[in-house]
Design a protein around this motif. Structure first.
Motif, PDB file in Angstrom:
ATOM      1  N   GLU A 188      43.615  66.041  51.541  1.00 51.18           N
ATOM      2  CA  GLU A 188      43.006  64.994  50.711  1.00 51.18           C
ATOM      3  C   GLU A 188      41.497  64.910  50.943  1.00 51.18           C
ATOM      4  N   GLN A 207      39.616  67.168  48.643  1.00 53.83           N
ATOM      5  CA  GLN A 207      39.585  66.618  47.286  1.00 53.83           C
ATOM      6  C   GLN A 207      38.607  65.442  47.201  1.00 53.83           C
ATOM      7  N   GLN A 217      42.908  60.272  45.923  1.00 55.57           N
ATOM      8  CA  GLN A 217      43.902  61.209  45.383  1.00 55.57           C
ATOM      9  C   GLN A 217      43.792  61.332  43.868  1.00 55.57           C
TER      10      GLN A 217
END
Length: 655
Positions: free
Chosen positions: A345, A348, A312
């Motif tokens: 997530e 990312q 994250q």
């Protein structure tokens, strides 16, 4: 014995050498052919025409006999000369039993053999004759390998091309006869040895039998997996997920994990050692310097590394710097992208490909997402044998005490090196840390635990869970070593910890640490404090120590042995009841309600710790049961161990 030692005995030609070399090669252990050393002595004797044992030993010492422990290509040297082929001649084979019977020669070689065993790092396979009975009687596994004379002759023929079948058979028979006539035959099998008849087995089949025994007895080293990353990326959460229980302390605060902590883990039948580490930092300061150093040690000693990154947040400069260190280590590294709770997530986290470690493996350590796939990959990367010995029965010792009394310093003093983190800040240790330490002639498994604070100081989640870990450590241990700061007055916490150890049923040793700070006045005051506050524990073993200077640390091992012996002591029923009968005759139990209870008999119901059950016709006062316990201790010992005396009222016979 600090390394795994396998002893293989048997007559010449039974396949000891090829089997031992194959096992040592597969396990990446050292190999020692003791027969080659005897052959080397024989070669020197024949080469120099020496028959006198003392002269022969002097010649061997001057020349120098060396054995290269590499199982792939073992080499025997006499001085700088490679005599590996020369010692296999029929002339040496015929005479080796003659020189092997010489006491001086045996003593000389026994010293060399034991030095080689002691020098082995992870494990060693030792083969020859009388290995399990004389050379390494404490070997972790002993094997007696034999075959019939025809098969042994055929095998020797392949090794000695110049000799005829008849000559080899005659040589083997003569050697067997000479060995069997010796006062203590080197062909005798150790009582606890495992037998293998290799007559109808090939090398691979024999090796598989031995390998199976090694796995059954948990003697193969565990591979080590280090969980590495900067602070607060979720390393301890991942550790808890892998081991399947909440063992590692987890808190949403960087730097909660400080020591490198080892846990045994298993996945799909494969066992390994998982090392949880403190957060690695580029420019650590204060206690962080030691935490970072511990992480780097974990990298060096591991077989596989789980490099954990917070997906994250993404890769930070510290992650990049740690990556350079991991690459230099040359270890297998698996990139773990943690905190990937969903597809958002994942998108990312794909940016972590830029680290150059290949595919990032997405997991949510908190929720378990992707953990199974990560474990499958990890198992595929593990070596068959690791460098960490299995838990093979070493006595388990828990070091407990309030914060900053010197538990970790004591552990380091016993080990002779810095095994765990030591700092002046109270409460440095928070997780239990298992360490195998060789001192006092034995290897002990020490569990260094977090200090127990007063209850009012346990509001912090970290301290609360550290206290739980200490309770778990006591549950796992056999002996509780309660460490006090002798330079300070005894406190309520000190006494509560001793009570915890007693209630856990553990053998007990009280260590008065920091004795270098205790003057005569403090000694007198301490004696009064112990008489007043520890009056319930006069049976506990006590040792005064200075962990800082090492003063009297040698006294701890005898105290541990005494406590363990008492903890495991069993009194025969006949002796117990003879003692009890004499005791009751001299001092009957007190009258209760106008009646005197009759004590009929007693039995020892358990050991570890000893528990005695008194069968009586009616209730017996607690004071009298304590009296029985005191007299039991006077009669049978039990120094260092709690003793329980329980009462069972035996119902009256029905009319």
């Amino acid at each position: 014995m600090s390394t795994t030692v396998i002893a293989i005995d048997g007559p010449s030609g039974s396949g000891k050498s090829t089997t031992a070399r194959a096992i040592a090669t597969r396990a990446n252990w050292d190999y020692l052919d003791t027969g080659a050393l005897y052959r080397a002595v024989t070669w020197i004797a024949l080469d120099r025409n020496i028959e006198n044992p003392r002269e022969l030993v002097r010649a061997c010492e001057e020349t120098g006999i060396r054995f290269d422990a590499d199982p792939v290509e073992p080499i025997v040297y006499a001085g700088e000369k490679d005599i590996s082929e020369a010692i296999r001649s029929l002339r040496v084979t015929d005479q080796v039993s003659v020189f092997a019977q010489m006491g001086e020669v045996r003593e000389y070689l026994l010293h060399i053999q034991r030095e080689m065993i002691h020098a082995a790092k992870n494990g060693i396979v030792v083969e020859g004759r009388d290995i399990g009975t004389v050379v390494a009687p404490e070997a972790h596994m002993k094997i007696f390998l034999y075959a019939d004379l025809d098969q042994r002759t055929a095998r020797r023929e392949r090794e000695i091309e110049a000799a005829s079948t008849e000559e080899i058979e005659r040589s083997l028979s003569t050697r067997d006869e000479l060995d069997s006539k010796r006062k203590i035959s080197p062909l005798r099998m150790a009582e606890d040895a495992l037998e293998i008849d290799s007559t109808n087995l090939d090398l691979d089949e024999v090796v598989e039998v031995v390998w199976g025994w090694l796995k059954e007895r948990n003697l193969l080293g565990l591979p080590k997996v280090a969980v590495i990353g900067r602070p607060n990326v979720g390393k301890s959460t991942l550790v808890n997920r892998i081991i399947g229980r909440r063992e590692a302390i987890v808190e949403d605060t960087p730097g909660v994990t400080r020591d490198r902590v080892k846990y045994e883990a298993e996945w799909n039948g494969r066992r390994f050692l998982l090392i949880d580490t403190g957060g690695w930092e580029v420019k650590p300061e204060g206690i962080s310097e030691k935490i970072t150093a511990g992480s780097e040690i974990a990298i060096a000693e591991s077989d596989v590394i789980l490099f954990v990154v917070d997906a994250q947040v993404g890769a930070l400069d510290e992650d990049e710097a740690l990556l350079h260190l991991l690459r230099r280590s040359g270890k297998t590294v698996i990139l773990v992208a943690n905190k990937v709770d969903g597809t958002a997530e994942e998108s990312q986290a794909h940016a972590l490909w830029n680290l150059g470690l290949g595919e990032p493996h997405f997991v949510s350590a908190l929720h378990g997402r992707g953990a199974g796939d990560l474990m499958d990959l990890l198992i595929a990367k593990l070596p068959e044998v690791g460098s960490e010995p299995m838990d093979d029965g070493y006595r388990r010792i828990a070091l407990v005490g309030r914060p900053n009394v010197g538990k970790s310093s004591l552990l380091n003093a016993l080990a002779g090196e810095a095994r765990v983190l030591v700092d002046d800040v109270a409460g440095t240790t928070r997780d239990p840390v298992d360490e195998l330490i060789n001192f006092g002639g034995s290897i002990w498994r020490f569990i260094d635990t977090a200090g127990i604070r007063r209850r009012s100081h346990q509001d912090s989640g970290t301290d609360y869970y550290a206290s739980l870990r200490t309770a778990n450590a006591l549950a796992r241990a056999e002996v509780a070593v309660v460490v006090f700061d002798a330079s300070e007055p005894l406190t309520e916490q000190d006494i509560r910890i001793v009570t915890m150890a007693e209630e856990a049923g553990r053998a007990l040793v009280l260590v008065m640490n920091k004795w270098d700070l205790v003057d005569e006045d403090r000694q007198a005051q301490l004696a009064k404090e112990m008489d007043r506050q520890l009056e319930r524990y006069p049976w506990a073993q006590r040792v005064n120590i200075s962990a800082k200077t090492g003063w009297h640390r040698d006294r701890l091992a005898p105290a541990l042995r005494t406590s363990l012996t008492s903890w495991e002591k069993r009194v025969p029923t006949s002796k117990l009841n003879a003692f009890l009968g004499a005791l009751i005759s001299a001092t009957p139990p007190p009258v209760r309600g106008g009646k005197q209870p009759k004590i009929r008999f007693a039995t020892q119901a358990a050991i570890m710790p000893p528990k005695f059950v008194i069968f009586a016709s009616d209730w017996v006062e607690a004071s009298y049961r304590r009296f029985i316990e005191r007299r039991l201790r006077e009669e049978f010992g039990f120094e260092g161990s709690p003793v329980e005396v329980a009462l069972k009222i035996k119902e009256r016979d029905q009319a």
